[in-house]
Design a protein around this motif. Structure first.
Motif, short mmCIF file in Angstrom:
data_model
loop_
_atom_site.label_atom_id
_atom_site.label_comp_id
_atom_site.label_asym_id
_atom_site.label_seq_id
_atom_site.Cartn_x
_atom_site.Cartn_y
_atom_site.Cartn_z
N LEU A 183 0.85 -1.20 0.00
CA LEU A 183 0.00 0.00 0.00
C LEU A 183 0.88 1.24 0.00
N LYS A 184 0.54 2.21 -0.84
CA LYS A 184 1.31 3.44 -0.93
C LYS A 184 0.41 4.64 -0.67
N ARG A 185 0.99 5.66 -0.06
CA ARG A 185 0.31 6.95 0.06
C ARG A 185 0.74 7.77 -1.14
N VAL A 186 -0.16 7.91 -2.09
CA VAL A 186 0.19 8.51 -3.38
C VAL A 186 -0.02 10.01 -3.39
N ARG A 187 -0.64 10.53 -2.35
CA ARG A 187 -0.87 11.97 -2.29
C ARG A 187 -0.54 12.46 -0.88
N SER A 188 0.26 13.52 -0.80
CA SER A 188 0.59 14.09 0.50
C SER A 188 -0.64 14.77 1.08
N THR A 189 -0.90 14.52 2.37
CA THR A 189 -2.08 15.09 3.04
C THR A 189 -1.64 15.92 4.23
N GLN A 190 -2.48 16.86 4.64
CA GLN A 190 -2.17 17.63 5.83
C GLN A 190 -2.43 16.78 7.06
#
Length: 267
Positions: A183-190
């Motif tokens: 699993l990857k975090r494909v978008r940076s989030t606040q």
């Protein structure tokens, strides 16, 4: 007739060196315990063995049955097995079941913050042990453990993923394989801190994905998703949806601590 003296002497010498080595190792451990006594993982007071001191232990609120079978939220009384809470029925999550070791209170918060922000990687083993015990029912029969990923920028600045550290401990204790690449975090989030439930869900929408080349790792697998804290459930829900889109057979969630706003009445 061959001479048996040399092999016998060699065996005796090896046994003597082995015994001497064991004694020296024991002396070294004893010396280290005096020079560097084991400390409570929360308040840093000296303790016998590993874990937390008596005062911090008394302040930890471990979650035990009875609780909602789906969300793991404690019930005010025991209604029997398999009962769901109103929250689970009114707004069911994408994941199947959630389990947590403790309530997210003052001591739990200090432990999580130490692991997450203060490079306290020594906290992962005791926290992971408590998680493995709390999640035994969902780890039994699981095929794969997947930690909630950090975005690469945050991982670079933090140097390690606290969820990955916990997953490693839980995997070793439960003997369930860990896959930190599925699993990857494909978008940076606040940061989720300070956001409302709706804002949290919007913040992580579309933030997680299973890469095409990793789908075979996930497909048909019963997965336990690992994170440090469950607050609104938005992050683990988004992760579960990404894993289920990649054809995972089932996704359960195991965290160290969860926010409990009050014990639930069973339905």
């Amino acid at each position: 007739m061959p001479d048996q003296t040399a092999p016998t002497v060699a065996r005796r010498m090896r046994a003597a060196f082995g015994a001497c080595g064991a004694v020296m190792a024991g002396v070294a451990r004893w010396t280290l315990d005096i020079a560097l006594p084991t400390l409570c993982v929360s308040c840093r007071a000296p303790v016998a063995g590993e874990g937390v001191c008596a005062a911090c232990w008394a302040k930890l609120s471990f979650i035990a049955p009875p609780f909602c079978e789906r969300l793991g939220i404690p019930f005010v009384y025991d209604p029997g097995p398999g009962i769901l809470s109103m929250a689970a029925i009114a707004d069911p999550p994408a994941y199947h079941r959630a389990r947590a070791a403790v309530r997210y209170d003052d001591v739990a918060r200090s432990l999580v913050h130490g692991l997450k922000y203060q490079d306290r990687t020594d906290l992962a083993p005791p926290l992971g042990r408590w998680m493995a015990r709390a999640g035994k029912d969902i780890l039994d029969g699981a095929d794969l453990i997947v930690p909630v990923p950090l975005h690469w920028r945050r991982g670079w600045s933090r140097r390690y993923n606290q969820s990955g550290a916990l997953a490693t401990v839980v995997g070793r204790l439960s003997r369930v394989p860990v896959n930190g690449q599925a699993l990857k975090r494909v978008r940076s989030t606040q940061q989720q801190v300070g956001l409302s439930r709706t804002e949290r869900a919007r913040n992580v929408q579309g933030a997680f994905s299973v890469a095409t080349e990793r789908r075979a790792d996930v497909q048909g697998r019963r997965i336990v998703l690992i994170d440090d804290v469950l607050t609104s459930g938005a992050t683990v829900d988004a992760c579960a949806r990404a894993l289920l889109r990649a054809k995972a057979a089932n996704v359960d969630v195991l965290v160290f601590a969860r926010v409990v706003e009050g014990a639930q009445n069973p339905i």
